[in-house]
Write a protein that holds these residues in place. Structure first.
Motif, mmCIF file in Angstrom:
data_model
loop_
_atom_site.group_PDB
_atom_site.id
_atom_site.type_symbol
_atom_site.label_atom_id
_atom_site.label_comp_id
_atom_site.label_asym_id
_atom_site.label_seq_id
_atom_site.Cartn_x
_atom_site.Cartn_y
_atom_site.Cartn_z
ATOM 1 N N ASP A 1 -0.907 1.883 5.332
ATOM 2 C CA ASP A 1 -1.923 2.421 6.229
ATOM 3 C C ASP A 1 -3.282 1.770 5.959
ATOM 4 N N GLY A 2 -3.960 1.405 6.995
ATOM 5 C CA GLY A 2 -5.343 0.929 6.851
ATOM 6 C C GLY A 2 -5.445 -0.583 6.749
ATOM 7 N N ASP A 3 -6.527 -1.051 7.274
ATOM 8 C CA ASP A 3 -6.770 -2.487 7.352
ATOM 9 C C ASP A 3 -6.850 -3.127 5.974
ATOM 10 N N ALA A 4 -7.556 -2.451 5.047
ATOM 11 C CA ALA A 4 -7.786 -3.046 3.734
ATOM 12 C C ALA A 4 -6.467 -3.242 2.993
ATOM 13 N N VAL A 5 -5.587 -2.248 3.077
ATOM 14 C CA VAL A 5 -4.299 -2.340 2.394
ATOM 15 C C VAL A 5 -3.475 -3.467 2.990
ATOM 16 N N GLN A 6 -3.499 -3.560 4.330
ATOM 17 C CA GLN A 6 -2.698 -4.600 4.983
ATOM 18 C C GLN A 6 -3.205 -5.981 4.583
#
Lengths: 386, 520
Positions: free
Chosen positions: A25-30
């Motif tokens: 979940d989330g841009d940073a994790v991706q």
């Protein structure tokens, strides 16, 4: 009957798992996952499911979203894509929801989604509550009960749906956990929705017995069994779930699907109660000498009785319910679906969890029960087999 | 050139005969008869008068029964055609109906039951005139008593589930006689015991508690400890269970039941793997039953009449269904004066032809032969298990790596997850090779199940052929799944629609119901 399958792929589902990021979940994790060299596995999983579907229905039209959110996988499987949604350059959870809404609105009567719990939550939030859905497992988190056992199995089920087979639908739980919490070492998933999911497991069941029982009939029977075990002078805290919903229906009270509702003498006392409200209610009951019990069922695919999706039934609440705090109700199929794994309780209070562990009688019908092992997650595996 | 005979392919290219045969009710020709019965001669008619007038009005039909009107030859042809549109036990390698025990029912025994000495008997004949059949029944009772270790036996029931019902009816009568009928309102069974144990206990008014297996796949003794108590009327269990796993702690289970005053009932419908090796009474059981059509070589009667044998300890003997056969010197008689008996569970004294077949089966084998049956059945099963587990995608959940008794409940779950091909589809495709398995596995505990039970009847070559067919279909599931998914290809019937069987508004088990539900 002409039927249509819809498909939405969360293209980044599963990207965080192999990277050890406990979710995607989330841009940073991706971004972090990509930097660790991880590629999403969603498209491969989607192709596995669609391959099975295409073998049975070559050239079938699938309502889907553009590019990596569905159309690529549809065309790769040799099926026709009717694109009704196009995302921006990098898709987000909002795109999964918008695409699901557009696909459902375009007439897909079974919506396949490829992802994990987060995708399930996005999809459930966006489609009408009566929209049949089926998860193609591709995520990192998989607490929800709405996934097929494998992508190919999802494809086989979709193929039967498209062939017009009369598949029964059962409300299954969509659970999701805040990944930030997991990364901080806490697991506290919440119940977000009950979605109708087609299933086939009962199809070859009970051919030898005189009265074949469908899963819907089994749910009715389990609920009736629980009601038969209830006493008019006891306060019951009815937890969330499809089977407890059926108890409410048979009693003629409008139970909230996701909440904990208090009933007594077959009548609603308090709907969708918070933990604080339940504690206050139990204080009043104790003053009046009224015994109280929690009525719970199996939540999600992991076999949780407590601590997943029904956190209102907290340790503090359960400790007020006396030595035998639970009336557990579930169909035999729910137990057999666990494949030998025990039921789980995780109240956050290890002493209470230990007290609840052991063998519990699960009401499965009128005058029928199963004795089934219950354990706390720390001890998971003690009973796991097969 | 017609010789030499061309070699046969490794796997049979079975193809079923297609006759497009209508339902027999559609073949009626008004007025056509199989037998034309002569009118009585005037002298006879005058002597007896109007015999129909002597029948009570309530017993007379208002209009003739709506039966098909057909000549004999057309009836014969009809049923022979139907028999060719079938895949019967005498045609195929019938190991795929695990728990049913489809062993060979010796044809020679059919000559014994077709003799007028049996067919002309009437159950209301004077006992002095039917000493022969009474002796056969008495002798069969004693043989079953010896095989089970029990004290007394009844052969009355006409099927396995009736026999299980008889077990719980006797248990209920026993507790009532001891003044504990009210107190003991629970029966404990296991999920892999035959479901008729739970069903009959429930029908008898008991609360039923089902136990799941432990971590190793054995019946869970700790779960039993957790629920057994003064409310327990009985444990009703199968051993080996439907998984083919023998409960090594069964004596402990029985002792636990006895320690709380409960009885122990043993479902031995299929005792094929334990004949001559273990005995119910030696393990302490109070009640057990056998299905003669599973264990003792009588035919499965397409749903009936089967035949059951109930065996009990001395303490339970007064409760057996009646009447019982008693021996006095070399004379045999029926004793109906049994005040504690649960009474009748079937008309008269049992299904006499099956009792004769079972008696003949036991006497032809003798004690050593019966033990050899069990040993061969177990050997066949474990050989077949080794062959099946060599097929990628097949597994045998529970008690991994351990040997089984007479059958194994396998799983195609791995293959299903990989290909989406279900166990049911594999069983249907196997029929294109002239064999099959059926997928009735109540309850559905093992995912994508199939249960194979080779019995003692099949040869090594036949078991090899059966395993080769399943291996071939599993290969097809991976390489050409559409061939499996669209199967059967060589049968007269394609897919049956099970949904109709789940809906009382749509199921039709008689022609009249079919007409009413679909055409009125």
């Amino acid at each position: 009957m002409t039927r249509t399958i819809g498909l939405v792929v969360n293209p980044v589902a599963g990207v965080g798992g192999p990277a050890g990021l406990k979710g995607s979940d989330g841009d940073a994790v991706q971004t972090a996952a990509r930097e660790r060299g991880m590629t999403p596995r969603a498209e491969g999983r989607a192709r596995s499911a669609l391959g099975v579907l295409a073998a049975a229905h070559p050239g079938a039209e699938i309502i889907t979203a553009a590019g990596g959110m569905g159309a690529d996988a549809v065309r790769a499987a040799g099926l026709r894509a009717r694109v009704v949604y196009t995302a921006g350059e990098r898709s987000t959870g909002a795109d999964s929801a918008s695409a699901a809404a557009a696909i459902a609105a375009a007439g897909a009567d079974l919506l396949l989604f490829v992802g994990g719990d987060g995708t399930a939550r996005d999809v459930a939030s966006a489609v009408p509550s009566e929209q049949p859905v089926l998860g193609v497992p591709a995520g990192v988190k998989m607490y929800s009960g709405c996934f097929a056992v494998s992508p190919s199995a999802a494809g086989a089920l979709a193929a039967r749906w498209l062939a017009g087979d009369e598949l029964p639908l059962e409300p299954r739980e969509v659970l999701d956990v805040d990944e930030e919490q997991i990364r901080a070492g806490r697991v506290d998933p919440h119940l977000f929705a009950l979605v109708p999911v087609p299933f086939v497991v009962g199809r070859t069941q009970s051919r030898k017995s005189a009265t074949p029982v469908s899963e819907a009939a089994a749910v009715r029977s389990a609920a009736a069994g629980a009601i038969a075990a209830m006493h008019d002078d006891t306060l019951y805290l009815l937890g969330p779930g499809g089977t407890t919903m059926e108890i409410g229906r048979q009693l003629g009270v409008s139970k909230t699907p996701l909440g904990v509702d208090a009933i007594r003498g077959g009548a609603l006392v308090l709907a969708d109660a918070s933990e604080a409200q339940l504690l206050a209610l139990l204080d009043t009951a104790a003053d009046a000498g009224t015994p109280a019990k929690a009525v719970v069922t199996v939540i999600g695919g992991q076999g949780f009785l407590l601590g997943r999706g029904n956190q209102q039934l907290s340790a503090a609440v359960l400790r007020r319910l006396g030595p035998d705090p639970l009336l557990v109700v579930a169909t035999e199929q729910k137990l057999t679906d666990l494949g030998g794994r025990p039921l789980l309780v995780d109240t956050g209070d290890p002493d209470l969890d230990q007290r609840l562990a052991g063998y519990i009688r699960v009401t499965t019908g009128v005058t029928t029960a199963s004795a089934y092992p219950v354990t706390a997650p720390e001890h998971e595996g003690a009973h796991s087999c097969v | 050139m017609s010789l030499p005979i061309a070699p046969k392919p490794a796997l049979r290219r079975f193809h079923q005969a297609r006759w497009d045969e209508p339902v027999i009710f559609e073949l009626t020709t008004p007025g056509e008869r199989g037998v034309l019965v002569s009118r009585p001669e005037p002298g006879v008619r005058e002597a007896v008068g109007d015999v129909v007038a002597d029948l009570p009005a309530g017993m007379r039909r208002e209009k003739p029964a709506a039966l098909p009107e057909m000549g004999q030859m057309r009836v014969l042809r009809h049923y022979l055609r139907l028999s060719q549109e079938n895949l019967g036990a005498d045609f195929n390698i019938d190991v795929g109906q695990g728990t049913c025990t489809m062993k060979y029912a010796p044809k020679v025994n059919e000559t014994l039951i077709s003799t007028p000495k049996l067919t002309e008997l009437h159950p209301l004949q004077d006992q002095g005139d039917v000493q022969g059949i009474l002796e056969i029944m008495w002798s069969l009772e004693r043989a079953v008593a010896e095989i089970s270790g029990m004290h007394s036996v009844s052969l009355h029931t006409s099927g396995g589930s009736t026999a299980i019902w008889t077990n719980i009816a006797m248990i209920r009568a026993y507790h009532e006689a001891n003044g504990e009928g009210e107190q003991r309102d629970e029966v404990i069974t296991t999920i892999f015991s035959h479901p008729s144990n739970a069903a009959t206990a429930k029908a008898a008014g008991y609360k039923v508690i089902t136990l799941y297996p432990d971590a190793d796949g054995y019946p869970d003794a700790e779960a039993l400890r957790a629920v057994i108590g003064p409310r327990t009327a009985a444990i009703m269990i199968t051993n080996p269970e439907d998984t083919g796993i023998f409960n090594p702690r069964v004596k402990e289970w029985v002792d636990l039941a006895h320690s709380v005053g409960a009885l122990a009932s043993y479902d031995q419908a299929n005792a094929n793997g334990i004949l001559g090796i273990t005995r119910a009474r030696d393990a302490g059981f109070d009640v057990c039953h056998f299905n003669l059509h599973k264990t003792f070589g009588t035919p499965h009667g397409c749903g009936g009449p089967g035949s059951g044998a109930n065996a009990v300890s001395e303490a339970l003997a007064p409760f057996l269904p009646g009447p019982v056969i008693v021996r006095d010197g070399d004379r045999f008689a029926l004793d109906s004066d049994r005040p504690q008996s649960i009474g009748k569970v079937a008309p008269f004294y049992g299904v006499a032809p099956n009792l004769v077949r079972a008696y003949a089966w036991i006497m032809a084998l003798g004690a050593e032969g019966i033990k050899a049956v069990a040993e061969t059945a177990v050997l066949n099963n474990n050989y077949l298990m080794k062959k099946i587990l060599e097929i990628p995608g097949a597994s045998a959940p529970y008690a991994t790596g351990r040997r089984r008794i007479e059958q194994v409940r396998y799983s195609w779950q791995e293959l299903f997850e990989e290909t989406g091909i279900s166990s049911e589809e594999i069983g249907i495709r196997a029929s294109d090779f002239g064999m099959h398995y059926w997928t009735s596995h109540h309850p559905y505990v093992v995912p994508q199940p199939f249960t194979l039970e080779p019995t003692e009847s099949y040869s090594m070559a036949e078991l090899d052929e059966y395993a080769a067919v399943l291996a071939e279909v599993a290969r097809e599931a991976r390489e050409t799944p559409e061939v499996v998914r669209t199967a059967p290809h060589n049968q007269t019937v394609h897919h049956t629609h099970h949904d109709d069987l789940d809906d009382p508004e749509r199921w039709a088990i008689t022609w009249r119901a079919y007409q009413r539900k679909y055409f009125s």
